[in-house]
Design an enzyme around this catalytic site. Structure first.
Site, PDB file in Angstrom:
ATOM      1  N   GLU A  52      10.351  -2.533  10.076  1.00 23.56           N
ATOM      2  CA  GLU A  52       8.883  -2.875   9.537  1.00 23.56           C
ATOM      3  C   GLU A  52       8.281  -3.864  10.429  1.00 23.56           C
ATOM      4  OE1 GLU A  52       7.462  -1.883   6.266  1.00 23.56           O
ATOM      5  OE2 GLU A  52       8.736  -0.167   6.290  1.00 23.56           O
ATOM      6  N   ASP A  70      -4.048   1.557   6.996  1.00 27.28           N
ATOM      7  CA  ASP A  70      -3.402   2.519   6.326  1.00 27.28           C
ATOM      8  C   ASP A  70      -3.851   2.943   5.130  1.00 27.28           C
ATOM      9  OD1 ASP A  70      -2.173   0.597   4.640  1.00 27.28           O
ATOM     10  OD2 ASP A  70      -0.277   1.277   4.898  1.00 27.28           O
ATOM     11  N   THR A  75      -1.172  -5.624   3.584  1.00 30.50           N
ATOM     12  CA  THR A  75       0.440  -5.301   3.486  1.00 30.50           C
ATOM     13  C   THR A  75       1.008  -6.706   3.789  1.00 30.50           C
ATOM     14  OG1 THR A  75       0.249  -3.224   4.318  1.00 30.50           O
ATOM     15  CG2 THR A  75       2.410  -4.309   4.511  1.00 30.50           C
TER      16      THR A  75
END
Length: 267
Positions: A52, A70, A75
């Site tokens: 990640e 995305d 995020t």
């Protein structure tokens, strides 16, 4: 450069047999405890962080936040909480419950409004700055830990144990639920598992563990390829399958793997 940015852009010798037997007897309970053993959980966090965030230092990710393009909005944090998928909203609500008036509490109405979208309405321009400020607070850090466990880690380990999987299998489940969530869509964790069950049985159903995990990882790769942002499958190909091919079902160290071409080692 973090993985999220990338996807947005595209020995001691044993002297006696008795000692060897004793060491094996001592090691067995730790292996049997699974991914929720504290040492194994630390390994799991480092493995996920390598994919990640291109780093084993997962605790440095409390402050992480960006929009990787995305479709999930921002995020952020140690597990990739997203403003568009509800888990970030739940996290910030928990923080507000535990510490009313904190620096992120004022964004709760905006987080409710953008849930299910990639919108930044009501969040820009200062939300990333305030997230990083909140990440210095140990209360917020613990909120991230607790939501990670409630939403992702504990369900994955519980399902893995119910399927008769050892530590590696439990980790394969955890990594899948981190990326795909556990909703009703075809690429969610539960549907990846269902796809695998069409090809092989887990140990709890009398199946071979290695054969089942290969089927699960095949299903996971299929799911990843359905979405451009997740289409690089090296976290499966050169990480999880490496451990599986070596028969390391208890995820014992040392561990050596690659993700996105970068090499990692846990001794």
């Amino acid at each position: 450069m973090s993985r999220r940015t990338v996807v947005a852009l595209l020995g001691a010798t044993v002297a006696s047999g008795a000692l060897l037997v004793s060491q094996r007897a001592t090691a067995a309970p730790a292996a049997a405890s699974g991914l929720d053993d504290p040492a194994k959980k630390e390994i799991a966090m480092e493995l996920v962080s390598s994919a990640e965030n291109s780093s084993l230092d997962w605790k440095a990710q409390y402050k992480y936040i960006e929009d990787i393009g995305d479709g999930r909005g921002y995020t952020a944090g140690i597990i990739g909480f997203c403003s568009g998928t509800g888990d970030m909203l739940d996290l910030v609500q928990l923080y507000a419950d535990r510490k009313p008036g904190n620096v992120l509490a004022k964004y709760l109405p905006a987080l409710r409004n953008v849930n299910g979208t990639d919108s930044h309405d009501g969040l820009d321009p200062n939300y990333p700055r305030d997230w990083r400020k909140a990440a210095q607070d140990t209360v917020f850090q613990q909120c991230q830990n607790d939501e990670r466990d409630r939403v992702y880690f504990n369900p994955a380990v519980a399902q893995g144990k119910a399927d008769g999987l050892r530590t590696l299998g439990q980790f394969c489940y955890y990594d899948a639920i981190v990326m795909h969530g556990d909703g009703d869509d075809p690429t969610s964790f539960r549907n990846i598992r269902k796809r695998a069950l069409r090809s092989a049985k887990p140990p709890a159903q009398g199946g071979d563990e290695t054969a089942y995990l290969n089927a699960f990882l095949d299903a996971r790769v299929w799911a990843m390829k359905q979405e451009e942002a997740h289409s690089d499958t090296t976290r499966v190909d050169t990480e999880q399958r490496v451990f599986l091919r070596k028969g390391n079902l208890d995820l014992n160290t040392p561990l050596d793997w690659k993700v996105y071409g970068d090499s990692y080692h846990i001794g």
